[in-house]
Scaffold this motif. Structure first.
Motif, PDB file in Angstrom:
ATOM      1  N   PRO A   1       0.855  -1.186   0.000  1.00  0.00           N
ATOM      2  CA  PRO A   1       0.000   0.000   0.000  1.00  0.00           C
ATOM      3  C   PRO A   1       0.898   1.246   0.000  1.00  0.00           C
ATOM      4  CG  PRO A   1      -0.569  -1.506   1.807  1.00  0.00           C
ATOM      5  CD  PRO A   1       0.729  -1.981   1.222  1.00  0.00           C
ATOM      6  N   ALA A   2       0.620   2.185  -0.905  1.00  0.00           N
ATOM      7  CA  ALA A   2       1.516   3.329  -1.107  1.00  0.00           C
ATOM      8  C   ALA A   2       1.737   4.118   0.181  1.00  0.00           C
ATOM      9  CB  ALA A   2       0.958   4.228  -2.202  1.00  0.00           C
ATOM     10  N   ASP A   3       0.674   4.289   0.984  1.00  0.00           N
ATOM     11  CA  ASP A   3       0.826   5.124   2.188  1.00  0.00           C
ATOM     12  C   ASP A   3       1.732   4.448   3.226  1.00  0.00           C
ATOM     13  OD1 ASP A   3      -1.170   3.191   2.400  1.00  0.00           O
ATOM     14  OD2 ASP A   3      -2.285   4.311   3.925  1.00  0.00           O
ATOM     15  N   VAL A   4       1.651   3.128   3.322  1.00  0.00           N
ATOM     16  CA  VAL A   4       2.476   2.412   4.300  1.00  0.00           C
ATOM     17  C   VAL A   4       3.945   2.477   3.878  1.00  0.00           C
ATOM     18  CG1 VAL A   4       2.897   0.195   5.430  1.00  0.00           C
ATOM     19  CG2 VAL A   4       0.558   0.849   4.813  1.00  0.00           C
TER      20      VAL A   4
ATOM     21  N   LYS B   1       3.955   6.917  -9.466  1.00  0.00           N
ATOM     22  CA  LYS B   1       5.368   7.047  -9.851  1.00  0.00           C
ATOM     23  C   LYS B   1       6.288   7.193  -8.641  1.00  0.00           C
ATOM     24  CE  LYS B   1       4.484   8.724 -14.494  1.00  0.00           C
ATOM     25  NZ  LYS B   1       4.555   9.807 -15.477  1.00  0.00           N
ATOM     26  N   GLN B   2       5.805   7.862  -7.569  1.00  0.00           N
ATOM     27  CA  GLN B   2       6.633   8.002  -6.357  1.00  0.00           C
ATOM     28  C   GLN B   2       6.884   6.624  -5.725  1.00  0.00           C
ATOM     29  OE1 GLN B   2       3.796  10.235  -6.642  1.00  0.00           O
ATOM     30  NE2 GLN B   2       5.262  11.575  -7.668  1.00  0.00           N
ATOM     31  N   GLN B   3       5.841   5.780  -5.780  1.00  0.00           N
ATOM     32  CA  GLN B   3       5.990   4.440  -5.204  1.00  0.00           C
ATOM     33  C   GLN B   3       7.019   3.630  -5.999  1.00  0.00           C
ATOM     34  OE1 GLN B   3       2.354   2.163  -4.998  1.00  0.00           O
ATOM     35  NE2 GLN B   3       3.358   0.420  -4.029  1.00  0.00           N
TER      36      GLN B   3
ATOM     37  N   TRP C   1      18.437   8.627 -13.112  1.00  0.00           N
ATOM     38  CA  TRP C   1      17.489   7.719 -13.762  1.00  0.00           C
ATOM     39  C   TRP C   1      18.146   6.961 -14.912  1.00  0.00           C
ATOM     40  CZ3 TRP C   1      13.504   6.591 -11.131  1.00  0.00           C
ATOM     41  CH2 TRP C   1      12.777   7.539 -10.416  1.00  0.00           C
ATOM     42  N   LEU C   2      17.929   5.673 -14.948  1.00  0.00           N
ATOM     43  CA  LEU C   2      18.249   4.903 -16.152  1.00  0.00           C
ATOM     44  C   LEU C   2      16.994   4.845 -17.015  1.00  0.00           C
ATOM     45  CD1 LEU C   2      20.261   1.934 -14.605  1.00  0.00           C
ATOM     46  CD2 LEU C   2      21.154   3.873 -15.908  1.00  0.00           C
ATOM     47  N   ARG C   3      15.860   4.760 -16.317  1.00  0.00           N
ATOM     48  CA  ARG C   3      14.567   4.770 -16.992  1.00  0.00           C
ATOM     49  C   ARG C   3      13.589   5.452 -16.035  1.00  0.00           C
ATOM     50  NH1 ARG C   3      12.730  -0.850 -19.166  1.00  0.00           N
ATOM     51  NH2 ARG C   3      12.416  -1.392 -16.996  1.00  0.00           N
ATOM     52  N   PRO C   4      13.210   6.702 -16.321  1.00  0.00           N
ATOM     53  CA  PRO C   4      12.303   7.399 -15.409  1.00  0.00           C
ATOM     54  C   PRO C   4      10.960   6.667 -15.305  1.00  0.00           C
ATOM     55  CG  PRO C   4      12.815   8.767 -17.326  1.00  0.00           C
ATOM     56  CD  PRO C   4      13.522   7.472 -17.517  1.00  0.00           C
ATOM     57  N   PRO C   5      10.223   6.891 -14.208  1.00  0.00           N
ATOM     58  CA  PRO C   5       8.978   6.145 -14.004  1.00  0.00           C
ATOM     59  C   PRO C   5       8.035   6.287 -15.199  1.00  0.00           C
ATOM     60  CG  PRO C   5       9.546   7.315 -12.015  1.00  0.00           C
ATOM     61  CD  PRO C   5      10.525   7.775 -13.066  1.00  0.00           C
ATOM     62  N   GLU C   6       7.455   5.165 -15.584  1.00  0.00           N
ATOM     63  CA  GLU C   6       6.618   5.079 -16.774  1.00  0.00           C
ATOM     64  C   GLU C   6       5.427   4.174 -16.431  1.00  0.00           C
ATOM     65  OE1 GLU C   6       7.398   3.280 -21.270  1.00  0.00           O
ATOM     66  OE2 GLU C   6       8.623   2.537 -19.624  1.00  0.00           O
ATOM     67  N   VAL C   7       4.216   4.652 -16.767  1.00  0.00           N
ATOM     68  CA  VAL C   7       3.004   3.857 -16.501  1.00  0.00           C
ATOM     69  C   VAL C   7       2.678   3.042 -17.748  1.00  0.00           C
ATOM     70  CG1 VAL C   7       0.540   3.942 -15.931  1.00  0.00           C
ATOM     71  CG2 VAL C   7       2.107   5.624 -14.932  1.00  0.00           C
ATOM     72  N   GLY C   8       2.384   1.783 -17.566  1.00  0.00           N
ATOM     73  CA  GLY C   8       2.041   0.938 -18.713  1.00  0.00           C
ATOM     74  C   GLY C   8       1.084  -0.165 -18.304  1.00  0.00           C
ATOM     75  N   GLY C   9       0.827  -1.041 -19.251  1.00  0.00           N
ATOM     76  CA  GLY C   9      -0.090  -2.153 -18.980  1.00  0.00           C
ATOM     77  C   GLY C   9       0.620  -3.484 -19.113  1.00  0.00           C
ATOM     78  N   VAL C  10       0.193  -4.431 -18.306  1.00  0.00           N
ATOM     79  CA  VAL C  10       0.677  -5.811 -18.441  1.00  0.00           C
ATOM     80  C   VAL C  10      -0.540  -6.681 -18.708  1.00  0.00           C
ATOM     81  CG1 VAL C  10       1.637  -7.794 -17.196  1.00  0.00           C
ATOM     82  CG2 VAL C  10       2.736  -5.553 -17.022  1.00  0.00           C
ATOM     83  N   MET C  11      -0.462  -7.512 -19.738  1.00  0.00           N
ATOM     84  CA  MET C  11      -1.564  -8.423 -20.034  1.00  0.00           C
ATOM     85  C   MET C  11      -1.527  -9.586 -19.047  1.00  0.00           C
ATOM     86  SD  MET C  11      -4.230  -9.351 -21.634  1.00  0.00           S
ATOM     87  CE  MET C  11      -4.563  -8.531 -23.203  1.00  0.00           C
ATOM     88  N   VAL C  12      -2.581  -9.690 -18.239  1.00  0.00           N
ATOM     89  CA  VAL C  12      -2.661 -10.776 -17.256  1.00  0.00           C
ATOM     90  C   VAL C  12      -3.235 -12.009 -17.957  1.00  0.00           C
ATOM     91  CG1 VAL C  12      -3.629 -11.517 -15.041  1.00  0.00           C
ATOM     92  CG2 VAL C  12      -3.077  -9.099 -15.426  1.00  0.00           C
ATOM     93  N   ARG C  13      -2.586 -13.137 -17.764  1.00  0.00           N
ATOM     94  CA  ARG C  13      -3.065 -14.366 -18.394  1.00  0.00           C
ATOM     95  C   ARG C  13      -3.618 -15.347 -17.369  1.00  0.00           C
ATOM     96  NH1 ARG C  13       1.704 -14.969 -22.935  1.00  0.00           N
ATOM     97  NH2 ARG C  13       0.725 -13.502 -24.375  1.00  0.00           N
ATOM     98  N   GLY C  14      -4.576 -16.119 -17.810  1.00  0.00           N
ATOM     99  CA  GLY C  14      -5.098 -17.220 -17.007  1.00  0.00           C
ATOM    100  C   GLY C  14      -4.862 -18.505 -17.768  1.00  0.00           C
ATOM    101  N   ARG C  15      -5.345 -19.612 -17.209  1.00  0.00           N
ATOM    102  CA  ARG C  15      -5.253 -20.890 -17.917  1.00  0.00           C
ATOM    103  C   ARG C  15      -6.642 -21.477 -18.092  1.00  0.00           C
ATOM    104  NH1 ARG C  15      -0.429 -23.159 -18.874  1.00  0.00           N
ATOM    105  NH2 ARG C  15       1.360 -22.502 -17.638  1.00  0.00           N
TER     106      ARG C  15
END
Lengths: 143, 360
Positions: free
Chosen positions: A14-17, A84-86, A33-47
């Motif tokens: 949790p970010a606040d903790v 991004k701070q987290q 920074w080698l790579r500044p914070p970047e927001v993206g998506g990850v495809m979650v897979r199931g079976r």
């Protein structure tokens, strides 16, 4: 606690903790920074059928970054969501855990964080346990 | 065909500012916060995440606020946002056997190992309006008991051991992705499951219900329904290891269905599968029923020409954003089309009148 463990813990924290525990350390290491914070998506897979072939379930938001301390140690941050701070704190902790500060960070940040997250999980598990039922089948009136 | 039109900027601007005012409603009533929606409208948030195909509770809550509670509009906002995100990759398939279950029930096995856990369910409530909720009220804390230890194995696993249920062939083949490539038919099961899990709940529910009423009936039992949280892991090539990048709440439904066997195979139960973001039980059960109906070909069943068996019909119409887009576009200016139709009708009428006059 190895790198896999602490990165996983930081990703779900949790970010606040995390923020409170990080402030408590009073550290402000210089980094680039080698790579500044970047927001993206990850495809979650199931079976299929829980155990068969993979399929795409949908995406989740993830924020990632990479940085290097003055000592040359590289830290990676991957956190769920869009904070991004987290991600920055996660990467700093990851880098510092590879240095002399590791024991201090483990004791003052990672362990209390793990304890608190475990307590949240345990409370849910305890509420679930209180709803456990035993069904009895009854003899019906017909033959 | 609709056409480009010019003008109306002022009216559009004013419509938008009125929309903002209507969204806020009576200013004497406190404004809703995103956290309030996330915490207290959690099942709406779950539905928007499932159909928006993006797991992010705060974004879904924001979308619901912006859409004034219109959930399909909120799904639309999430889908639009999703397209702006760079894709970091795909997770390892989640292990629902390791789910920390809030709820786990079986309609087929009374004494399921791991137990029947009701969780925070609407089942067994009387569906009477609770007027206490209309007043501010403190909620007494939920009861707690000693958490159970050890894994909660999948019910299908037990049937599998005796060979009584069809096995899912294990595979690590990369699945097709309908967000990257257009739908093509025939679709494999992985693609069908992706389409169904993000499909409209009402549409998938209606189709599932149709199978229960006899349109390609396949006698489904809920072998297992579980709701809880699972860790999401991803391989990070830059580190050469897989780490947890978060956790998601999922609802999983496995149905146990009839199968008559054949000359070469002994009688065996078959399966339908539903897996959906969030606590979305109605959707997950519906998905499992429709998944099972769509498997008629591979299971050697007859094509009964039922809607739920027709994958092109199901997959092409289950997406409420595609459906909304095409449906709602007919309200946009079609002046040129309509003008030509108008001309045509007038000419036909004039021709008919001329004929009548000639006849008289």
């Amino acid at each position: 606690m190895d790198r896999r463990d602490w990165m996983g813990l930081l990703a779900r924290a949790p970010a606040d903790v995390l923020d409170r525990l990080w402030q408590g350390l009073g550290l402000a290491p210089a980094f680039e920074w080698l790579r500044p914070p970047e927001v993206g998506g990850v495809m979650v897979r199931g079976r299929t059928g829980a155990t068969g072939a993979p399929f795409n379930l949908g995406e989740m938001t993830v924020t990632r970054c990479a940085l290097v301390l003055e000592s040359g140690t590289v830290g990676h941050g991957y956190v769920q969501g869009r904070n991004k701070q987290q991600a920055e704190k996660a990467a700093l902790v990851d880098a510092l855990m590879q240095e002399d500060a590791a024991d201090r960070i483990r004791a003052a940040l990672l362990e209390p964080l793990a304890t608190q997250m475990q307590a949240t999980q345990d409370r849910r598990a305890a509420k679930a346990a209180a709803t456990k039922v035993e069904f009895f089948t009854l003899v019906r009136g017909e033959d | 065909m609709y056409v480009a039109v010019k003008g109306g900027e002022r009216a559009i601007e004013n419509a938008h500012s009125w929309l903002a005012e209507e969204r806020r409603g009576d200013v004497a009533v406190p404004e809703l916060g995103i956290a309030q929606i996330r915490e207290q409208m959690a099942l709406a948030v779950n539905r928007v995440m499932a159909e928006g195909s993006l797991y992010d509770t705060d974004l879904a809550a924001l979308a619901i606020k912006q859409a004034r509670g219109d959930l399909i509009e909120a799904v639309f906002l999430i889908r639009a946002y999703r397209t702006t995100l760079p894709r970091f990759g795909a997770s390892l398939p989640v292990d629902t056997g390791e789910m920390r279950c809030d709820r786990r029930i079986s309609a087929t096995f009374k004494d399921a190992p791991g137990g029947q856990v009701l969780g925070p369910t609407f089942d067994y409530t009387h569906r009477l309006l609770d007027f206490k909720l209309a007043a501010d009220g403190e909620v007494p804390p939920a009861a707690q008991a000693k958490p159970q230890e050890g894994p909660v194995p999948h019910i299908a696993g037990f049937l599998n051991r005796d060979g009584l249920i069809q096995t899912e062939a294990p595979s690590d083949e990369a699945p097709p992705d309908l967000t990257r490539d257009p739908l093509e038919f025939p679709a494999n099961r992985a693609l069908r499951l992706q389409a169904l899990t993000r499909g409209d709940e009402g549409f998938v529910l209606g189709l599932a219900y149709s199978t229960q009423r006899g349109y390609a009936r396949n006698h489904a039992f809920v072998g297992e329904l579980r709701i809880g949280r699972v860790a999401v892991e991803m391989e990070l090539p830059e580190l050469g290891l897989a780490i947890e990048i978060g956790e998601v709440e999922l609802t999983e439904c496995e149905t146990v269905n009839q199968f008559a066997g054949s000359k070469t195979e002994p009688a065996q139960f078959t399966r339908g599968y539903g897996l959906v973001f969030g606590q979305t039980e109605r959707k997950a059960i519906s998905m499992a029923l429709v998944d099972r109906a769509l498997r008629w070909r591979e299971l050697g069943e007859d094509n009964l020409a039922a809607p739920a068996q027709d994958e092109e019909f199901v997959l092409s119409h289950c997406d409420n954003i595609q459906a909304t887009g095409f449906l709602e576009h007919i309200k946009l200016p079609h002046y040129v089309d309509f003008q030509s139709e108008l001309e045509l009708v007038r000419r036909l009428r004039a021709d008919t009148e001329a004929l009548h006059e000639a006849a008289e």
